[in-house]
Scaffold this active site. Structure first.
Site, PDB file in Angstrom:
ATOM      1  N   GLN B 223       0.830  -1.206   0.000  1.00 39.71           N
ATOM      2  CA  GLN B 223       0.000   0.000   0.000  1.00 39.71           C
ATOM      3  C   GLN B 223       0.866   1.258   0.000  1.00 39.71           C
ATOM      4  OE1 GLN B 223      -2.839  -2.328   3.144  1.00 39.71           O
ATOM      5  NE2 GLN B 223      -3.239  -0.145   3.045  1.00 39.71           N
ATOM      6  N   GLU B 743     -12.908   4.337   5.929  1.00 39.47           N
ATOM      7  CA  GLU B 743     -12.854   3.574   7.162  1.00 39.47           C
ATOM      8  C   GLU B 743     -13.937   3.956   8.170  1.00 39.47           C
ATOM      9  OE1 GLU B 743      -8.107   2.999   6.709  1.00 39.47           O
ATOM     10  OE2 GLU B 743      -8.851   4.630   7.914  1.00 39.47           O
TER      11      GLU B 743
END
Lengths: 167, 790
Positions: B223, B743
């Site tokens: 990532q 998130e």
């Protein structure tokens, strides 16, 4: 020790010498270089490797290549064309039924058989129908919508709106 | 209401345009790391420890090496010769690449086997004989702190206990004083269990070292490709592998969620083997290896307390945390924040007194402390405050919605300074909860619940009104291994007005190829479909810290807007030159500059860009390119109001989520379709730890559910039909007013679900149950209360 097997994949016949222990998914990915079929687990739980074997969806990590001798197999590469996407492919894009794309080929292959058997499934039937395929990104709402979209299109009906609906 | 300033053809912000990246994914043409096949490529597999804590007496690879096709077996002793047997973690601790003498957790890497194909490597792995001397492991983090506990990290000179660090924030004395005199105090002990991200693609790499050119190309599931390149240079620089000789390519990634931020031993071993053999080496872990050995998330033991007045005004909170980090602190946090952003745990409520402290310990479990679709420990904090809020409302005899409304920070009080030091940028918490209550029909549900209770039926309603903290982060506070947490965008517009934009972040499914293009389309008026977005190749993309913690939009998204604005400034100069007017005489509308009062005298962005290459003003640099490294002035603070309704079967304790309404506020929305998709996905990843997922260890440190057979990832059947909506409170400091969203739902959903279940069971005097709340856990709790018998 190898054994010759013949499989038809996406309409093309291949005769390949394989070890008897070779998994079908590895035949597809590594010997035939069709990498659209993915591997997400080692316990037949995730369904990322789902393909059609003689029209039935199956997890290709759970089947030996030798068991597929003589079979006709369809992978995601054999579905639709860039010019004419399959209604499921179209539905997944139109309804935002994918994020990372890793589970998508398996989902589409599973949904192919689902809609073949049940052209007008309820939401409940779709959810149970794809219960063998895991998606970690989408929360499944839009996968259900994508399959409903494809079902309508395959039945020749008007497709539902693909604009996001907010409460 | 989402308003759009651009036409659908331009496709700027607010348009639900379909994703560009989907075209390849739906046709099986994604390119993930396991799809990469290089000539002469070797395959690596890893021998793992069956014990949680053991001394390695002997490794015998002789039988493995006899197998045709086996190239090498690598152990810690081999790596030690090159000083590659240990590596730094992101939290400046140390982690074994391969052990030389001791294994610290079950499934730890013990040796690597290299062979010409995957199956031979697996055969060889089975043939490696390792002789262990098992030791009694330390599994319970509380026992790890006891004076007679064995010291696990004997590699650290002078280490006499298993304590890693202590952290605290807030005013201890003032908080204690408030608690001493408060009318009402509630206290709950909670465990936020160890869980695993389970991205459907596991981790892996192809390390391709070219001996002739002394150059490494590393294809890997990361990532944060740029940060990884720097880490590789730090670890392997002494072997001549300096940073300019390393290219990290992060191809398509099959989900990340934080699990693909760390550097795992497998990556380093693959590099070492490729370096030594001069051949490409592929390592792809199995799902079971991924679950058992890769970084976990959470594992916080929290004691949470709240003090309030009898009238229902929150006065103070106090949290004490014990963090189980496994055998090393390999958490993925900004350097200054060992508990991440846990200090957001004062919540969405207006009070000025809080104290939080945390201690971390070593145990014989895998290392980690990564996100699980959560921004740096925010989920743990939000679970604590939102559960506690419900407990307090119950203690006061108040409705939990009313209690929240009474204590919310008011929208006119933003920016608002929290007692733990954060400055919340904006929010309208009252509006969010009001909307959620209206959509779900809150008052009717409470009436229905009262009726059902009379009949002895178990129905619960749970609320969570959370504040997130994302977009790490401002360089004054945020770095990872010293590298400041800015992020970047470079835009090049070609003569025909089409563009390529490159970023320091890396999508793992978030849809950056579409949404970043929309930001640039908004600013420049170039249609999003003509803006190609690229990420994940360190040779071409500008440096950035990567995608995690919902930071892409707050940082790189901002960089895109600012870089595009630099280009618009240049465009204005060129337009003035072409139209023979002064810059001040020009007005901008998406896609063109026109002369004030004479709209027919205009130059489109395409005209202007073409002129930048063919007819630029004298003295001006040719071309049409800009780069920006965005250093955010503050974090962003998305929020949400979630309400969940559950029905619990009185015989089987099966929990059915009847409805779940999620109202998110992530500021301005770039693509509502993508935002909604993120919310759906995050909600299911919030459902997962609330009801299904937990990595369980026995007292010998054996993992009891290390495969997907028994680690329960929700399917489409468990996942309810989510009902989602939004309020929009733009971030005042972000260039496009956006806040980040990926998130929020994973943070907000678990307490809403837990609160609903506890609400249903509150008739039996139950005030708390640890997640995951399962039918069996309910059975045990009711048995303990004497409600049911064995």
């Amino acid at each position: 020790m190898t054994r010759d097997i013949t499989v038809t994949i996406n309409g093309e016949q291949h005769t390949v010498a394989v070890e008897p222990r070779l998994l079908l998914v590895h035949l597809i990915r590594e010997k035939l270089n069709l990498t659209g079929t993915h591997i997400g687990c080692d316990t037949s739980s995730c369904g990322a490797c789902t393909v059609l074997i003689n029209g039935k969806s199956a997890k290709s990590c759970t089947i030996l290549a030798v068991q597929a001798d003589g079979a006709s197999i369809t992978t995601i590469e054999g579905v639709g064309t860039p010019e004419a996407l399959h209604p499921l492919q179209e539905g997944f894009r139109e309804c935002h039924g994918l994020h990372c794309g890793f589970c998508t080929p398996g989902m589409i292959m599973r949904a192919m058989e689902l809609l073949e058997k049940n052209p007008n499934p309820t939401e409940e039937e779709i959810r149970w129908g794809i219960a063998g395929n895991l998606c970690r990104c989408t929360g499944y709402n839009n996968i259900v919508k994508a399959i409903q979209y494809a079902a309508a299109k395959l039945r020749g009906e008007e497709t539902p709106s693909t604009e996001p609906e907010f409460v | 209401m989402i308003t759009c300033k651009t036409s659908r053809e331009i496709g700027g912000m607010g348009h639900p345009i379909k994703r560009k990246e989907d075209i390849r994914f739906i046709q099986g043409k994604g390119r993930y790391v396991d799809d990469i096949k290089l000539p002469g490529m070797l395959h690596m597999d890893i021998v793992r420890s069956p014990y949680a804590y053991a001394r390695i007496k002997h490794i015998d690879a002789s039988e493995a090496l006899k197998i045709p096709g086996v190239v090498a077996v690598v152990t810690g002793k081999d790596l030690e010769k090159y000083n590659l047997h240990w590596m730094p973690t992101l939290m400046s601790d140390t982690q074994m690449v391969l052990p030389t003498d001791t294994v610290m957790y079950q499934a730890q890497e013990v040796a690597a086997v290299i062979a010409t194909d995957r199956y031979t490597a697996r055969d060889a792995k089975e043939a490696v004989r390792v002789e262990y001397e098992p030791m009694k492991p330390v599994v319970d983090p509380y026992k790890a702190l006891e004076p007679d506990a064995p010291v696990l990290r004997t590699d650290k000179e002078g280490k006499t206990d298993n304590h890693i660090w202590h952290w605290e924030v807030g005013d201890r004395e003032k908080t204690e004083a408030v608690f001493r005199s408060a009318d009402v105090v509630v206290k709950e002990h909670m465990h936020i269990p160890r869980i695993h991200v389970v991205s459907i693609e596991t981790c892996g790499c192809v390390a391709d070292y070219d001996k002739v050119n002394n150059h490494l190309t590393m294809y890997m599931t990361t990532q944060a490709p740029h940060a990884i390149r720097t880490v590789i240079a730090l670890v392997a620089g002494h072997l001549g592998l300096t940073e300019e000789k390393i290219r990290v390519i992060s191809p398509d990634i099959g989900g990340g969620f934080g699990g693909k931020v760390p550097v795992y031993p497998g990556y380093v071993i693959a590099i070492a083997v490729s370096f030594l053999t001069g051949k490409p080496v592929k390592w792809i872990e199995d799902r079971s290896e991924n679950l058992q050995a890769d970084s976990f998330a959470r594992d916080y033991h929290i004691t949470a307390e709240m003090a309030a007045t009898r009238e229902g005004k929150i006065l103070a909170t106090r949290f004490k945390v014990l963090a189980d980090h496994g055998y090393t602190d390999a958490a993925a946090n900004p350097s200054k924040f060992p508990t991440g952003l846990f200090s957001i745990g004062t919540g969405s409520y207006d009070y000025d007194t809080a104290f939080m402290e945390a201690d971390a310990v070593y145990t014989n479990k895998p290392p980690g402390g990564v996100a699980y679709r959560c921004s740096f420990r925010v989920t743990e904090a939000v679970h604590a405050i939102e559960r506690l809020t419900d407990s307090m409302a119950r203690a006061l005899g108040m409705d939990p919605a009313e209690f929240r409304m009474k204590n919310f920070i008011k929208k006119e009080d933003f920016p608002w300074k929290s007692p733990t030091g954060w400055t919340y940028d904006s929010g309208d918490y009252h509006a969010g909860l009001k909307k959620a209550m209206e959509v779900i029909g809150y008052d009717d549900l409470r009436r229905e619940q009262a009726e059902k209770r009379k009949k002895g039926e178990l129905m619960g309603i749970g609320i969570s009104t959370f504040t997130e903290i994302v977009g790490a982060g401002p360089s004054r506070d945020f770095d990872i291994l010293g590298i400041k947490m800015f992020d970047s965008c470079e835009i090049r517009v070609h003569p025909t007005g089409k563009a390529i934009a490159r970023f320091g972040t890396k999508s793992q499914g978030q849809g950056h190829e579409t949404t970043y293009a929309q930001i640039i389309a908004e600013e420049l008026g170039i249609p999003a479909e003509h803006i190609q977005v690229e990420e994940g190749d360190t040779d071409t993309a500008p440096y950035g810290l990567g995608t995690y913690a919902s930071r892409s939009t707050p940082t790189a998204g901002a960089a895109a807007a600012v870089a595009a604005r630099k280009l618009r400034d240049k465009a204005r100069k060129i337009a003035a030159y072409l139209l023979e007017v002064s810059e001040e005489d020009l007005e901008w509308e998406p896609g063109k500059f026109y002369v004030k009062g004479a709209p027919e005298k205009a130059k489109t962005i395409q005209d202007i860009v073409f002129a930048a290459y063919t007819n630029h003003p004298p003295g001006m640099e040719a071309g049409f390119e800009a780069t920006h490294y965005y250093d955010p002035p503050n974090l962003t603070f998305p929020s949400g109001a979630y309400i969940c309704v559950v029905d619990i079967d009185k015989e089987t304790f099966e929990i059915k989520i009847r409805r779940f309404v999620a109202i998110d506020d992530c500021g301005n929305i770039i693509n509502p379709m993508v935002v909604q998709g993120q919310v759906h996905g995050g909600l299911t990843q919030g459902l997962a730890p609330a009801m299904y997922e937990e990595l369980i260890y026995d007292e010998d440190g054996n993992i009891l559910n290390g495969t997907l057979m028994d680690y329960l990832v929700p399917t489409a059947v468990e996942s309810p039909r989510w009902e989602t909506g939004h309020t929009i409170t733009p971030s005042p400091h972000h260039p496009i007013g956006a806040k980040g969203v990926g998130e929020s739902p994973t943070v907000g959903a678990p307490p809403a679900i837990a609160n609903a279940i506890v609400d249903a069971l509150s008739v039996y005097g139950i005030t708390h149950l640890d997640i995951p709340i399962t039918p069996y856990k309910i059975y045990e709790a009711l048995k303990a209360k004497g409600v049911i018998e064995d």
